[in-house]
Scaffold this motif. Structure first.
Motif, PDB file in Angstrom:
ATOM      1  N   ALA A 115      -2.239 -37.424 100.758  1.00  0.00           N
ATOM      2  CA  ALA A 115      -0.873 -37.845 100.474  1.00  0.00           C
ATOM      3  C   ALA A 115      -0.523 -37.619  99.005  1.00  0.00           C
ATOM      4  O   ALA A 115      -1.406 -37.581  98.131  1.00  0.00           O
ATOM      5  CB  ALA A 115      -0.690 -39.315 100.835  1.00  0.00           C
ATOM      6  N   ALA A 116       0.774 -37.469  98.754  1.00  0.00           N
ATOM      7  CA  ALA A 116       1.258 -37.250  97.389  1.00  0.00           C
ATOM      8  C   ALA A 116       0.932 -38.453  96.516  1.00  0.00           C
ATOM      9  O   ALA A 116       0.927 -39.599  96.970  1.00  0.00           O
ATOM     10  CB  ALA A 116       2.756 -36.997  97.416  1.00  0.00           C
ATOM     11  N   THR A 117       0.703 -38.165  95.253  1.00  0.00           N
ATOM     12  CA  THR A 117       0.369 -39.238  94.311  1.00  0.00           C
ATOM     13  C   THR A 117       1.286 -39.268  93.098  1.00  0.00           C
ATOM     14  O   THR A 117       1.198 -40.163  92.261  1.00  0.00           O
ATOM     15  CB  THR A 117      -1.072 -39.079  93.813  1.00  0.00           C
ATOM     16  N   GLY A 118       2.179 -38.290  92.984  1.00  0.00           N
ATOM     17  CA  GLY A 118       3.067 -38.275  91.829  1.00  0.00           C
ATOM     18  C   GLY A 118       4.149 -37.237  91.975  1.00  0.00           C
ATOM     19  O   GLY A 118       4.260 -36.549  92.985  1.00  0.00           O
ATOM     20  N   GLY A 119       4.976 -37.149  90.929  1.00  0.00           N
ATOM     21  CA  GLY A 119       6.009 -36.136  90.917  1.00  0.00           C
ATOM     22  C   GLY A 119       7.312 -36.597  91.546  1.00  0.00           C
ATOM     23  O   GLY A 119       7.475 -37.760  91.925  1.00  0.00           O
ATOM     24  N   THR A 120       8.253 -35.677  91.646  1.00  0.00           N
ATOM     25  CA  THR A 120       9.588 -35.996  92.168  1.00  0.00           C
ATOM     26  C   THR A 120      10.044 -34.934  93.159  1.00  0.00           C
ATOM     27  O   THR A 120       9.520 -33.826  93.187  1.00  0.00           O
ATOM     28  CB  THR A 120      10.618 -36.068  91.028  1.00  0.00           C
ATOM     29  N   PHE A 121      11.036 -35.320  93.952  1.00  0.00           N
ATOM     30  CA  PHE A 121      11.674 -34.381  94.866  1.00  0.00           C
ATOM     31  C   PHE A 121      13.181 -34.607  94.841  1.00  0.00           C
ATOM     32  O   PHE A 121      13.665 -35.635  94.337  1.00  0.00           O
ATOM     33  CB  PHE A 121      11.131 -34.538  96.296  1.00  0.00           C
ATOM     34  N   THR A 122      13.921 -33.648  95.335  1.00  0.00           N
ATOM     35  CA  THR A 122      15.374 -33.785  95.461  1.00  0.00           C
ATOM     36  C   THR A 122      15.782 -33.438  96.879  1.00  0.00           C
ATOM     37  O   THR A 122      15.069 -32.745  97.601  1.00  0.00           O
ATOM     38  CB  THR A 122      16.124 -32.874  94.476  1.00  0.00           C
ATOM     39  N   LEU A 123      16.941 -33.930  97.255  1.00  0.00           N
ATOM     40  CA  LEU A 123      17.513 -33.636  98.567  1.00  0.00           C
ATOM     41  C   LEU A 123      18.884 -32.986  98.376  1.00  0.00           C
ATOM     42  O   LEU A 123      19.617 -33.333  97.439  1.00  0.00           O
ATOM     43  CB  LEU A 123      17.664 -34.914  99.399  1.00  0.00           C
ATOM     44  N   PHE A 125      22.500 -31.559 100.446  1.00  0.00           N
ATOM     45  CA  PHE A 125      23.305 -31.550 101.673  1.00  0.00           C
ATOM     46  C   PHE A 125      24.587 -30.778 101.398  1.00  0.00           C
ATOM     47  O   PHE A 125      25.363 -31.111 100.512  1.00  0.00           O
ATOM     48  CB  PHE A 125      23.637 -32.980 102.112  1.00  0.00           C
ATOM     49  N   GLN A 126      24.762 -29.718 102.148  1.00  0.00           N
ATOM     50  CA  GLN A 126      25.936 -28.860 102.009  1.00  0.00           C
ATOM     51  C   GLN A 126      26.146 -28.430 100.558  1.00  0.00           C
ATOM     52  O   GLN A 126      27.257 -28.422 100.044  1.00  0.00           O
ATOM     53  CB  GLN A 126      27.192 -29.545 102.544  1.00  0.00           C
ATOM     54  N   GLY A 127      25.064 -28.092  99.890  1.00  0.00           N
ATOM     55  CA  GLY A 127      25.172 -27.515  98.565  1.00  0.00           C
ATOM     56  C   GLY A 127      25.087 -28.491  97.419  1.00  0.00           C
ATOM     57  O   GLY A 127      24.890 -28.087  96.275  1.00  0.00           O
ATOM     58  N   ALA A 128      25.227 -29.796  97.681  1.00  0.00           N
ATOM     59  CA  ALA A 128      25.123 -30.800  96.624  1.00  0.00           C
ATOM     60  C   ALA A 128      23.703 -31.364  96.606  1.00  0.00           C
ATOM     61  O   ALA A 128      23.092 -31.552  97.667  1.00  0.00           O
ATOM     62  CB  ALA A 128      26.123 -31.922  96.847  1.00  0.00           C
ATOM     63  N   THR A 129      23.182 -31.605  95.411  1.00  0.00           N
ATOM     64  CA  THR A 129      21.784 -32.012  95.269  1.00  0.00           C
ATOM     65  C   THR A 129      21.688 -33.355  94.555  1.00  0.00           C
ATOM     66  O   THR A 129      22.418 -33.618  93.587  1.00  0.00           O
ATOM     67  CB  THR A 129      20.999 -30.955  94.473  1.00  0.00           C
ATOM     68  N   THR A 130      20.773 -34.181  95.009  1.00  0.00           N
ATOM     69  CA  THR A 130      20.577 -35.500  94.411  1.00  0.00           C
ATOM     70  C   THR A 130      19.878 -35.375  93.058  1.00  0.00           C
ATOM     71  O   THR A 130      19.342 -34.325  92.709  1.00  0.00           O
ATOM     72  CB  THR A 130      19.713 -36.391  95.318  1.00  0.00           C
ATOM     73  N   ALA A 185      15.296 -30.176 101.393  1.00  0.00           N
ATOM     74  CA  ALA A 185      14.475 -30.865 100.402  1.00  0.00           C
ATOM     75  C   ALA A 185      13.812 -29.858  99.475  1.00  0.00           C
ATOM     76  O   ALA A 185      13.442 -28.762  99.900  1.00  0.00           O
ATOM     77  CB  ALA A 185      13.413 -31.715 101.102  1.00  0.00           C
ATOM     78  N   GLN A 186      13.692 -30.249  98.210  1.00  0.00           N
ATOM     79  CA  GLN A 186      12.965 -29.442  97.238  1.00  0.00           C
ATOM     80  C   GLN A 186      11.790 -30.302  96.752  1.00  0.00           C
ATOM     81  O   GLN A 186      11.992 -31.346  96.120  1.00  0.00           O
ATOM     82  CB  GLN A 186      13.860 -29.042  96.066  1.00  0.00           C
ATOM     83  N   THR A 187      10.578 -29.874  97.051  1.00  0.00           N
ATOM     84  CA  THR A 187       9.394 -30.708  96.804  1.00  0.00           C
ATOM     85  C   THR A 187       8.370 -30.043  95.888  1.00  0.00           C
ATOM     86  O   THR A 187       7.230 -30.486  95.820  1.00  0.00           O
ATOM     87  CB  THR A 187       8.710 -31.037  98.153  1.00  0.00           C
ATOM     88  N   SER A 188       8.785 -29.003  95.173  1.00  0.00           N
ATOM     89  CA  SER A 188       7.797 -28.255  94.385  1.00  0.00           C
ATOM     90  C   SER A 188       7.221 -29.082  93.241  1.00  0.00           C
ATOM     91  O   SER A 188       6.149 -28.754  92.714  1.00  0.00           O
ATOM     92  CB  SER A 188       8.445 -26.977  93.831  1.00  0.00           C
TER      93      SER A 188
END
Lengths: 269, 177
Positions: A115-123, A125-130, A185-188
Motif C-alpha cells: 500500500a501507498a505510504t506517501g505522496g499526493t494525487f489529484t482527481l 472531472f471534465q477537464g478540471a483538476t483538484t 486520477a493522476q497518481t504519479s
C-alpha cells in the motif's frame, strides 16, 4: 429487458409470453443510397442529394422460442422451410438504464507490491483538476475537493469510504440521474513499496433514466439458422420491413418509433 | 484529461439545407470522428479546401463534399435525432408524456431529411475542431446485441453521414466537456 410482440392482422398485439419467445438480438439496416447531384451552380449545391427508388429496410434477429408453446416461428423452419413468413412485430427494448438512478463511481488505489505510504494525487472531472490530495486523504476532504471543481460544484457530489480509499463517489443534486463521464486520477506522485501506483475508476452504477424505445412494423422474414443454447431453441431470422404487402396487412404501415416514459426531446432550431 | 476528448460529437438542427447551426446536444460515440472530404478522382490536386460548388466553372473538380462515419451507444431519445436525418425530418410526435410516437416512412424517398450541423474535434485544441454542414444519414444500422445478465439492452448504431462540406469551426463551448 427486451420483448417481442406479434400480431398478424390487427393493431391489437398478442404479446408472446416471454418464457415462450424472447428477442435476443436485433439489428435494422437502412440505406438511402443518397446520390450527390452534379454540381455547377448554387441551386444544385442547395439541393445537394437525390435518392432514387424505394429502399428496403432489412433486419436480422435472434429469437429464443419454446416451440411447445409458440409454434409460429418454429413452423417457418420445420414445415415451411425457407419460405418467407409475414408477421407484424413490435420490437421493444429498454435503453441502457433499468431505473432512474444517479451515477456512482468507485475510486480504488492499487495495492500490488504494498500500500501507498506517501505522496499526493489529484482527481479530474471534465477537464478540471483538484488540488493535490494526500495519499491517505479522508473521504470528506476528497468530497470538498471535488465540489470545488467548476465542472461539479456544491453539493453535486458526495464521497464516502475510508481514508485512502476506496472512495465511493455519488453524483447528486444537479448532477443526479444523469450519465456522467468517468473521473480521472493522476497518481504519479504517490509513493510507497508498490510504486508506481494507479487508481482504478469504475462506474459501479450508471446514471440515467429508464427510457424504452419501441420499433413497430410489419416484417417478412425467414429462418436462416437454428441452434440450442442451454436447452433453449435460438432461431436466427432475417427479413425486411414491408409496407402494405397484402390486403389484410392492417394499418401499421410505417416504421414507428415510440419513446416510453420520455419527453418530446427533438431539437429546436 | 477527460475520457471524452476524442469522442465529441455535437449536433445542431439547421433551419435550411446549407446554413450551419450551433450545436445543441452531445451524442456519445465510441471513437473519435473524422470528417473526410470527398475529393474528385479526376483532379485530386485541385483542392481549394471547400466545396467545388463555390468555385465558379470548376464543375466536379476539387472537393465535392464530406462524409463521416459514427458508431456509438445512444439513449433512446437520441435516436429520434438520428432518424430525423435518415427517415424523415420534422416528424411531430403523437401521444403524451407516457409514450410519444414518431412515425417514419418506410420508403425513405422523402426529401425532407432534417439537415444537421455536426461538430467534432478535440477539446482544448481549436485547430482540431471541425464541423460538417448539411448532414444527413445515408446508411443506418441500429439494434442491440444478444442479451446478457442482468438484461440491459443498450441501443447501438452505426451511421454513414453525408455532408455538404466541412470546415474548421470551434466546438460550441457550452456543450463541450
Amino acid at each position: 429487458m427486451t420483448d417481442l410482440y406479434e400480431g398478424s392482422t390487427s393493431t391489437a398485439y398478442d404479446s408472446l409470453n416471454q418464457s415462450a419467445a424472447t428477442l435476443k438480438s436485433f439489428k435494422v439496416t437502412s440505406v438511402l443510397n443518397a446520390v450527390r447531384r452534379i454540381y455547377g451552380g448554387s441551386v444544385d449545391y442547395a439541393s445537394a442529394w437525390g435518392a432514387s427508388a424505394r429502399k428496403a429496410v432489412s433486419f436480422t434477429a435472434e429469437l429464443g422460442i419454446n416451440t411447445t408453446s409458440k409454434a409460429d416461428v418454429y413452423d417457418v423452419y420445420a414445415t415451411a422451410g425457407a419460405l418467407m413468413m409475414e408477421r407484424r412485430w413490435r420490437i421493444l427494448a429498454r435503453g441502457s438504464r433499468l431505473t432512474t438512478q444517479s451515477e456512482v463511481q468507485l475510486l480504488t488505489m492499487s495495492t500490488a507490491g504494498g500500500a501507498a505510504t506517501g505522496g499526493t494525487f489529484t482527481l479530474s472531472f471534465q477537464g478540471a483538476t483538484t488540488t493535490a490530495l494526500p495519499y491517505n486523504e479522508s473521504s470528506a476532504n476528497v468530497q470538498t475537493a471535488l465540489r470545488a471543481l467548476a465542472t461539479i460544484g456544491s453539493p453535486n457530489v458526495t464521497v464516502s469510504g475510508s481514508a485512502g480509499g476506496p472512495y465511493t463517489v455519488t453524483f447528486a443534486s444537479a448532477l443526479a440521474n444523469q450519465p456522467q463521464l468517468l473521473i480521472q486520477a493522476q497518481t504519479s506522485l504517490v509513493t510507497g513499496p508498490g510504486s508506481p501506483y494507479t487508481m482504478a475508476i469504475t462506474r459501479s452504477t450508471p446514471g440515467g433514466q429508464l427510457k424504452t424505445l419501441t420499433i413497430d412494423g410489419r416484417v417478412r422474414f425467414h429462418v436462416v439458422n437454428i441452434g440450442d443454447i442451454d436447452g433453449e431453441h435460438i432461431y436466427t431470422v432475417e427479413g425486411v420491413y414491408v409496407k402494405d404487402p397484402v390486403a389484410n396487412s392492417g394499418t401499421g404501415t410505417d416504421l414507428k418509433v415510440s419513446l416510453l416514459n420520455g419527453v418530446a426531446t427533438q431539437l429546436s432550431v | 484529461m477527460s475520457e471524452a476528448i476524442y469522442n465529441i460529437l455535437q449536433i445542431g438542427k439547421q433551419a435550411d439545407t446549407t446554413t450551419a447551426h450551433a450545436a445543441k446536444v452531445l451524442i456519445p460515440v465510441d471513437a473519435g470522428v473524422v470528417i473526410d472530404e470527398d475529393r474528385s478522382p479526376v483532379s485530386p490536386d485541385e483542392d481549394y479546401g471547400e466545396n467545388s460548388a463555390n468555385q465558379p466553372g470548376r464543375g466536379t473538380y476539387g472537393v465535392r463534399g464530406a462524409s463521416l462515419s459514427v458508431t456509438g451507444e445512444v439513449r433512446a431519445e437520441d435516436f429520434i435525432e438520428i432518424l430525423s436525418m435518415h427517415g424523415k425530418g420534422g416528424v411531430t410526435p403523437t401521444g403524451g408524456a407516457s409514450a410519444y410516437t414518431w412515425a417514419f416512412p418506410f420508403d425513405l424517398t422523402s426529401d425532407t431529411k432534417q439537415r444537421m450541423t455536426i461538430e467534432v474535434g478535440t477539446v482544448g485544441d481549436v485547430k482540431d475542431q471541425w464541423r460538417a454542414v448539411g448532414c444527413i444519414v445515408d446508411s443506418l444500422e441500429f439494434g442491440f446485441d444478444a442479451l446478457a445478465a442482468p438484461g440491459n439492452a443498450p441501443w447501438k448504431f452505426t451511421a454513414g453521414i453525408e455532408a455538404l462540406y466541412r470546415e474548421q469551426s470551434n466546438l460550441t463551448a457550452a456543450l463541450s466537456p
